[in-house]
Design an enzyme around this catalytic site. Structure first.
Site, PDB file in Angstrom:
ATOM      1  N   LYS A  67      -8.746  -0.845   6.450  1.00  0.00           N
ATOM      2  CA  LYS A  67      -8.035  -1.910   5.728  1.00  0.00           C
ATOM      3  C   LYS A  67      -7.274  -2.793   6.722  1.00  0.00           C
ATOM      4  CE  LYS A  67      -7.713  -2.622   1.937  1.00  0.00           C
ATOM      5  NZ  LYS A  67      -8.556  -3.440   0.991  1.00  0.00           N
ATOM      6  N   THR A 117      -3.178  -2.798   1.522  1.00  0.00           N
ATOM      7  CA  THR A 117      -2.306  -1.653   1.221  1.00  0.00           C
ATOM      8  C   THR A 117      -1.153  -1.574   2.213  1.00  0.00           C
ATOM      9  OG1 THR A 117      -2.307   0.761   1.336  1.00  0.00           O
ATOM     10  CG2 THR A 117      -4.022  -0.313   2.562  1.00  0.00           C
ATOM     11  N   ASP A 118      -0.080  -0.879   1.819  1.00  0.00           N
ATOM     12  CA  ASP A 118       1.026  -0.630   2.758  1.00  0.00           C
ATOM     13  C   ASP A 118       0.636   0.411   3.807  1.00  0.00           C
ATOM     14  OD1 ASP A 118       1.005   1.598   1.092  1.00  0.00           O
ATOM     15  OD2 ASP A 118       3.154   1.575   0.655  1.00  0.00           O
ATOM     16  N   GLU A 119      -0.484   1.112   3.594  1.00  0.00           N
ATOM     17  CA  GLU A 119      -0.855   2.174   4.537  1.00  0.00           C
ATOM     18  C   GLU A 119      -1.191   1.624   5.923  1.00  0.00           C
ATOM     19  OE1 GLU A 119      -3.308   5.309   2.954  1.00  0.00           O
ATOM     20  OE2 GLU A 119      -2.742   4.805   0.899  1.00  0.00           O
ATOM     21  N   TYR A 131      -9.299   5.281   6.398  1.00  0.00           N
ATOM     22  CA  TYR A 131      -9.106   4.292   5.320  1.00  0.00           C
ATOM     23  C   TYR A 131      -8.156   3.192   5.765  1.00  0.00           C
ATOM     24  CZ  TYR A 131      -6.944   2.190   1.185  1.00  0.00           C
ATOM     25  OH  TYR A 131      -6.428   1.295   0.283  1.00  0.00           O
TER      26      TYR A 131
END
Ligand code: NAD
Length: 347
Positions: free
Chosen positions: A159, A130-132, A155
């Site tokens: 990741k 993810t870009d998060e 989260y």
């Protein structure tokens, strides 16, 4: 081509499974069937001789070793994960065991299988992220593949850890790994605890439509089928050891997005009087809510020729229509544990 897809009963994994089977690939869908899974997501291909299912938890290394021996995949697309930020705030443990330890187990199983088959240079392990992991942007700028990692939620931290492991398995053991970091996805089969389905389903039920904080947080939305297309392209044409950012170039503040969905509903299913937007309510913000995410997809566009095919306006229109037409899919999922309750404020 035989693909082992993890998390194929989830939102994005199922889009990958449907697309890969429709293109003639043999697909084994490995999934633990957590609360977020829905086997109906792959119903369109479930009867195909190209499709099979393995009910396996990536936290179980022995089961993973057996799957690799039996399936003998040409490639792995790793999407299995705990994926809901609000749940990661209330209960980070599952995010650590699945996203970090589970990814470690899968990398290890893939490596042993790959070595046992003579290290074929055609083998691929695509780690989907993810870009998060890049943290939070101000008003300007976009995430590129060289943006330093700065995860801020349990989260995104889990990741980010899994991304580091995937890179390490390439650098240290030579496993042919590729990585992708994608912006927020939306579209059909999106689990009804995520923002866009919550807005649609609360609106048509006549309930309040919750908007966290003042609704100014910006996300870069990508239609899920465009993401699936990008993943299969990176798998076939991406450069080993490289990561690719994938994004829709479709930034919206949460409030703008919610208002756009309400306007689509106003047109498709008009209320007697007023607008669905009258149901919008501002609620307590998510702790540590990242202000803005935006992806610069130049690398995947220039190296691999990918670009999003669906604008956010078209994609939202299709998505709203899909939820209006598929109550039999989403209604039972609303009964699952925690769905429909405000999560992630328990700090
Ligand atoms: P999802 O929650 O809809 O699906 C996850 C799937 O993984 C489910 O079918 C679940 O049963 C399975 N799973 C969970 N734990 C497992 C375990 N221990 N063993 C085996 N299977 C397990 O998630 P999603 O939104 O489809 O996201 C898929 C992947 O894409 C994730 O890795 C996520 O981090 C990443 N991603 C998501 C988005 C997004 O906007 N949804 C954006 C970028 C990247």
């Amino acid at each position: 081509m035989k693909l082992l897809v993890t998390g194929g009963a989830g939102f994005i994994g199922s889009a990958v499974v449907r697309l890969a089977v429709s293109r003639g690939a043999q697909v084994v869908n490995l999934d633990a069937l957590t609360y977020a899974a829905c086997p109906d997501n792959v119903a369109p291909v479930a009867d195909s001789p190209l499709y099979s299912f393995a009910h396996v938890d990536i936290r179980d290394p022995e089961a993973l070793a057996r799957v690799f021996e039996e399936v003998e995949p040409d490639a792995v697309l790793h999407l299995a994960a705990e994926s809901h930020v609000d749940r990661s705030i209330d209960g980070p443990g599952d995010f650590i065991t699945t996203n970090i330890v589970g990814t470690f187990n899968l990398l290890n199983a893939a490596r042993h299988y790959w070595v046992s088959r003579g290290r074929p240079d055609t083998f691929r392990f695509l780690h989907v992220s993810t870009d998060e992991v890049f943290g939070s942007l101000g008003k300007e700028g976009k995430f590129t593949e060289t943006t330093p990692y700065d995860p801020r939620s349990p989260y995104s931290a889990s990741k980010a850890s899994s991304d580091h492991l995937a890179r390490a398995w390439h650098e240290t053991y030579g496993l042919p790994v590729l990585l992708t970091n994608c912006s927020n996805n939306y579209g059909p089969y999106h689990f009804p605890e995520k923002l866009i389905p919550v807005v649609i389903l609360n609106a048509i039920a006549g309930h309040d439509i919750p908007v966290y904080g003042d609704g100014s947080n910006v996300r870069d939305w990508l239609y899920v089928e465009d993401h699936a297309r990008a993943l299969l392209l990176v798998l076939s044409n991406g450069q080993i050891g490289r990561s690719y950012n994938i994004g829709g170039v479709n930034e919206r503040s949460n409030l703008e997005l919610v208002q756009e969905i309400c306007a689509i509903l106003d047109a498709k299913r008009p209320l007697g009087s007023g607008s669905y937007a009258d149901q919008i309510r501002f609620v307590t913000d998510r702790p540590g809510h990242d202000a803005r995410y935006a992806i610069d997809p130049a690398r995947i566009r220039e190296e691999l020729g990918w670009s999003p095919s669906v604008t956010v306006s078209e994609g939202l229109e299709r998505t709203v229509q899909w939820y209006l037409d598929n109550e039999a899919w989403w209604r039972p999922l609303q009964q699952r544990h925690g769905v429909g309750r405000r999560l992630g404020t328990n700090v």
